[in-house]
Design a protein around this motif. Sequence first.
Motif, PDB file in Angstrom:
ATOM      1  N   LEU A 224       0.889  -1.111  -0.243  1.00  0.00           N
ATOM      2  CA  LEU A 224      -0.144   0.042  -0.057  1.00  0.00           C
ATOM      3  C   LEU A 224       0.811   1.479   0.413  1.00  0.00           C
ATOM      4  O   LEU A 224       0.800   1.971  -0.573  1.00  0.00           O
ATOM      5  CB  LEU A 224      -0.740  -0.097   1.207  1.00  0.00           C
ATOM      6  CG  LEU A 224      -1.818   1.208   1.436  1.00  0.00           C
ATOM      7  CD1 LEU A 224      -2.960   1.434  -0.070  1.00  0.00           C
ATOM      8  CD2 LEU A 224      -2.614   1.052   2.598  1.00  0.00           C
ATOM      9  N   GLU A 225       1.822   1.060   1.004  1.00  0.00           N
ATOM     10  CA  GLU A 225       2.803   2.368   1.150  1.00  0.00           C
ATOM     11  C   GLU A 225       3.968   2.700   0.268  1.00  0.00           C
ATOM     12  O   GLU A 225       4.745   3.693  -0.262  1.00  0.00           O
ATOM     13  CB  GLU A 225       3.315   2.645   2.307  1.00  0.00           C
ATOM     14  CG  GLU A 225       1.700   2.407   3.158  1.00  0.00           C
ATOM     15  CD  GLU A 225       2.303   2.858   4.206  1.00  0.00           C
ATOM     16  OE1 GLU A 225       3.800   2.848   4.925  1.00  0.00           O
ATOM     17  OE2 GLU A 225       1.626   2.933   5.404  1.00  0.00           O
ATOM     18  N   HIS A 226       4.652   2.107  -0.672  1.00  0.00           N
ATOM     19  CA  HIS A 226       5.694   1.955  -1.496  1.00  0.00           C
ATOM     20  C   HIS A 226       5.823   3.569  -2.121  1.00  0.00           C
ATOM     21  O   HIS A 226       7.418   3.469  -2.763  1.00  0.00           O
ATOM     22  CB  HIS A 226       5.870   0.287  -2.142  1.00  0.00           C
ATOM     23  CG  HIS A 226       4.837   0.197  -3.358  1.00  0.00           C
ATOM     24  ND1 HIS A 226       4.339  -0.627  -2.945  1.00  0.00           N
ATOM     25  CD2 HIS A 226       5.469   0.066  -4.068  1.00  0.00           C
ATOM     26  CE1 HIS A 226       3.632  -0.456  -3.971  1.00  0.00           C
ATOM     27  NE2 HIS A 226       4.361  -0.331  -5.285  1.00  0.00           N
ATOM     28  N   HIS A 227       4.945   3.642  -2.494  1.00  0.00           N
ATOM     29  CA  HIS A 227       4.938   4.854  -3.260  1.00  0.00           C
ATOM     30  C   HIS A 227       4.474   6.168  -2.750  1.00  0.00           C
ATOM     31  O   HIS A 227       4.386   6.963  -2.845  1.00  0.00           O
ATOM     32  CB  HIS A 227       3.688   4.935  -4.440  1.00  0.00           C
ATOM     33  CG  HIS A 227       4.557   4.196  -5.552  1.00  0.00           C
ATOM     34  ND1 HIS A 227       5.491   4.538  -6.348  1.00  0.00           N
ATOM     35  CD2 HIS A 227       4.504   3.058  -6.240  1.00  0.00           C
ATOM     36  CE1 HIS A 227       6.069   3.343  -7.265  1.00  0.00           C
ATOM     37  NE2 HIS A 227       4.858   2.758  -7.337  1.00  0.00           N
ATOM     38  N   GLU A 228       4.798   6.149  -1.702  1.00  0.00           N
ATOM     39  CA  GLU A 228       3.867   7.145  -0.266  1.00  0.00           C
ATOM     40  C   GLU A 228       5.669   8.076  -0.533  1.00  0.00           C
ATOM     41  O   GLU A 228       6.587   7.538  -1.032  1.00  0.00           O
ATOM     42  CB  GLU A 228       3.504   6.515   0.779  1.00  0.00           C
ATOM     43  CG  GLU A 228       2.286   6.171   0.914  1.00  0.00           C
ATOM     44  CD  GLU A 228       1.127   7.271   0.729  1.00  0.00           C
ATOM     45  OE1 GLU A 228       1.990   7.942   0.367  1.00  0.00           O
ATOM     46  OE2 GLU A 228       0.039   6.546   0.609  1.00  0.00           O
ATOM     47  N   ARG A 229       5.433   9.304  -0.533  1.00  0.00           N
ATOM     48  CA  ARG A 229       6.982  10.203   0.131  1.00  0.00           C
ATOM     49  C   ARG A 229       7.021  10.680   1.002  1.00  0.00           C
ATOM     50  O   ARG A 229       6.273  11.576   1.910  1.00  0.00           O
ATOM     51  CB  ARG A 229       7.227  10.895  -1.276  1.00  0.00           C
ATOM     52  CG  ARG A 229       7.378  10.113  -3.061  1.00  0.00           C
ATOM     53  CD  ARG A 229       8.367   9.135  -2.676  1.00  0.00           C
ATOM     54  NE  ARG A 229       8.752   8.452  -3.991  1.00  0.00           N
ATOM     55  CZ  ARG A 229       8.805   7.326  -4.588  1.00  0.00           C
ATOM     56  NH1 ARG A 229       7.382   6.331  -2.766  1.00  0.00           N
ATOM     57  NH2 ARG A 229       8.373   6.551  -5.176  1.00  0.00           N
ATOM     58  N   VAL A 230       7.851  10.491   1.534  1.00  0.00           N
ATOM     59  CA  VAL A 230       7.946  11.629   3.283  1.00  0.00           C
ATOM     60  C   VAL A 230       8.343  12.616   3.080  1.00  0.00           C
ATOM     61  O   VAL A 230       7.431  13.513   3.890  1.00  0.00           O
ATOM     62  CB  VAL A 230       9.712  11.034   3.551  1.00  0.00           C
ATOM     63  CG1 VAL A 230      10.068  10.189   3.983  1.00  0.00           C
ATOM     64  CG2 VAL A 230       9.974  12.054   2.881  1.00  0.00           C
ATOM     65  N   ASP A 231       7.447  13.498   1.857  1.00  0.00           N
ATOM     66  CA  ASP A 231       7.424  14.496   1.716  1.00  0.00           C
ATOM     67  C   ASP A 231       5.481  15.126   1.665  1.00  0.00           C
ATOM     68  O   ASP A 231       5.027  16.351   1.734  1.00  0.00           O
ATOM     69  CB  ASP A 231       8.192  15.679   1.064  1.00  0.00           C
ATOM     70  CG  ASP A 231       8.081  14.954  -0.806  1.00  0.00           C
ATOM     71  OD1 ASP A 231       7.347  14.310  -0.699  1.00  0.00           O
ATOM     72  OD2 ASP A 231       8.377  15.544  -1.895  1.00  0.00           O
ATOM     73  N   GLY A 232       4.877  14.078   1.720  1.00  0.00           N
ATOM     74  CA  GLY A 232       3.584  13.758   1.241  1.00  0.00           C
ATOM     75  C   GLY A 232       3.053  13.999  -0.356  1.00  0.00           C
ATOM     76  O   GLY A 232       2.221  14.044  -0.395  1.00  0.00           O
ATOM     77  N   SER A 233       4.034  13.813  -1.067  1.00  0.00           N
ATOM     78  CA  SER A 233       3.836  13.979  -2.482  1.00  0.00           C
ATOM     79  C   SER A 233       3.478  12.557  -2.946  1.00  0.00           C
ATOM     80  O   SER A 233       3.231  12.004  -4.110  1.00  0.00           O
ATOM     81  CB  SER A 233       5.123  14.676  -3.188  1.00  0.00           C
ATOM     82  OG  SER A 233       6.539  13.684  -2.987  1.00  0.00           O
ATOM     83  N   GLY A 234       4.082  12.177  -2.725  1.00  0.00           N
ATOM     84  CA  GLY A 234       3.181  10.289  -3.008  1.00  0.00           C
ATOM     85  C   GLY A 234       1.994   9.928  -2.878  1.00  0.00           C
ATOM     86  O   GLY A 234       0.638  10.808  -2.763  1.00  0.00           O
ATOM     87  N   TYR A 235       1.485   8.149  -3.564  1.00  0.00           N
ATOM     88  CA  TYR A 235       0.452   7.799  -3.376  1.00  0.00           C
ATOM     89  C   TYR A 235       0.158   6.893  -2.513  1.00  0.00           C
ATOM     90  O   TYR A 235       1.528   5.859  -2.607  1.00  0.00           O
ATOM     91  CB  TYR A 235      -0.155   7.653  -4.614  1.00  0.00           C
ATOM     92  CG  TYR A 235       0.285   6.991  -5.993  1.00  0.00           C
ATOM     93  CD1 TYR A 235       0.153   5.613  -5.608  1.00  0.00           C
ATOM     94  CD2 TYR A 235       1.304   7.541  -6.172  1.00  0.00           C
ATOM     95  CE1 TYR A 235       0.895   4.777  -6.774  1.00  0.00           C
ATOM     96  CE2 TYR A 235       1.791   6.656  -6.944  1.00  0.00           C
ATOM     97  CZ  TYR A 235       1.686   5.506  -7.730  1.00  0.00           C
ATOM     98  OH  TYR A 235       2.270   4.411  -8.106  1.00  0.00           O
ATOM     99  N   PRO A 236      -1.140   6.577  -2.427  1.00  0.00           N
ATOM    100  CA  PRO A 236      -2.477   6.627  -2.454  1.00  0.00           C
ATOM    101  C   PRO A 236      -3.000   7.608  -2.030  1.00  0.00           C
ATOM    102  O   PRO A 236      -4.592   8.381  -1.772  1.00  0.00           O
ATOM    103  CB  PRO A 236      -3.040   5.337  -2.379  1.00  0.00           C
ATOM    104  CG  PRO A 236      -2.410   4.785  -1.660  1.00  0.00           C
ATOM    105  CD  PRO A 236      -1.065   4.481  -1.532  1.00  0.00           C
ATOM    106  N   ASN A 237      -2.140   7.461  -0.140  1.00  0.00           N
ATOM    107  CA  ASN A 237      -2.657   8.686   0.922  1.00  0.00           C
ATOM    108  C   ASN A 237      -2.200   9.870   1.341  1.00  0.00           C
ATOM    109  O   ASN A 237      -2.424  10.018   2.294  1.00  0.00           O
ATOM    110  CB  ASN A 237      -2.953   7.744   1.697  1.00  0.00           C
ATOM    111  CG  ASN A 237      -3.952   6.482   1.601  1.00  0.00           C
ATOM    112  OD1 ASN A 237      -5.029   6.411   1.248  1.00  0.00           O
ATOM    113  ND2 ASN A 237      -3.854   4.890   1.823  1.00  0.00           N
ATOM    114  N   ARG A 238      -0.938   9.710   0.396  1.00  0.00           N
ATOM    115  CA  ARG A 238      -0.166  10.992   0.416  1.00  0.00           C
ATOM    116  C   ARG A 238       0.172  11.208   1.908  1.00  0.00           C
ATOM    117  O   ARG A 238       0.259  12.372   2.369  1.00  0.00           O
ATOM    118  CB  ARG A 238      -0.509  12.790   0.108  1.00  0.00           C
ATOM    119  CG  ARG A 238      -1.583  12.195  -0.942  1.00  0.00           C
ATOM    120  CD  ARG A 238      -2.178  13.759  -1.477  1.00  0.00           C
ATOM    121  NE  ARG A 238      -1.386  15.193  -1.465  1.00  0.00           N
ATOM    122  CZ  ARG A 238      -0.228  15.846  -2.582  1.00  0.00           C
ATOM    123  NH1 ARG A 238      -0.525  14.317  -3.678  1.00  0.00           N
ATOM    124  NH2 ARG A 238       0.401  16.233  -2.393  1.00  0.00           N
TER     125      ARG A 238
END
Length: 353
Positions: A224-238
């Motif tokens: 679920l989280e591997h495309h999240e980014r520490v600056d909040g620019s990722g997905y799916p939940n920012r």
Amino acid sequence: MRIHVTELIEGDKLSNDTFNTYGLHVLSKGTQLKEKEIATLLRHQIDYVDVDARHADTTEVPFRTIESGISPRWLPAVEPIYQDAINGCEQLFLEAFQNGKIDEDDVVQTFQPLVDNFRMERDVVSMLLLLNTKDDYTYQHSVQVGMLAYFLASWLDYGEEEAVKIGQAGFLHDIGKCRIQEGILNKPDKLSSEEYESIKLHTIYGHQIITESFGESLASIVALEHHERVDGSGYPNRLTGEDMHPVSKIIAVADVYSAMISSRVYQKKRDLLYVLKELHRMSFSELDAHTTHTFIKHMIPNFIGKQVELENGEVGTIIMTHATEFFCPLIRIDDRFVDLSVERQLQIMHVYM
């Protein structure tokens, strides 16, 4: 005979014990030198060693000039294992697509042989390049991320059992792509905004599949989280860094690195040093800094012994890397040494792998 370390070839045998400048024993008399041993000598900044006389019919290529087109001795043995893992990954994707779930034992049986056979192979740079192909990108990428995640977890001081679990999570991180239309997944051109929104759903699908298979787990969280980014620019939940699972940060680094070194048909493979520089840049915004810098710190020494071309056209060999100046190694050009941490006007343009 006495010989400079950069002129050693695989099969040379030490005729004396070898010590570094601090008097620490590095290698024993009689050691037959292969890639790992030569790299060890270089890392200890040993210039010359004594080796037994070579036979006249020696035809080995000097270790320092090995490039990606020449397979090291271990490649024929491990390439089938790597391919088996890719085939096993494809079967897991098919199983997930058809049944909506996968069997945990199948995951272990597919991934564990990689751990058993690659555990001691620390030259990850050469290993991935030599095994990388243009075929089966999605499955090959999953295998690579699993392997990289296992190594990175080890470098971050996770225990062996935990590192294997993290590697398995990396192996499964893209399982949700089994539900993405193949035409979108393998599209050679830039995705439309609608197609991009569609492919982003693989994170949610992956979480669903893994949760359905063996409950809420490390692997399902990572999917679920591997495309999240520490600056909040990722997905799916920012999510921001403080809300991301630490292992998701590991998989994110491995995922970006593998994607950037891939030889997909529509993407020109990047120079490996450029890829690490790009990761370093991302570590100040999108990727977790500690995780990324640990990865770079352990990958950079694998460039020791590789030939490089400088922007002024000169070609040399990386002799030593710096602990903090990641991209400014010491380079030997003919009979002189160039320290890029001092001569900052020079930059490496290409690394020959």
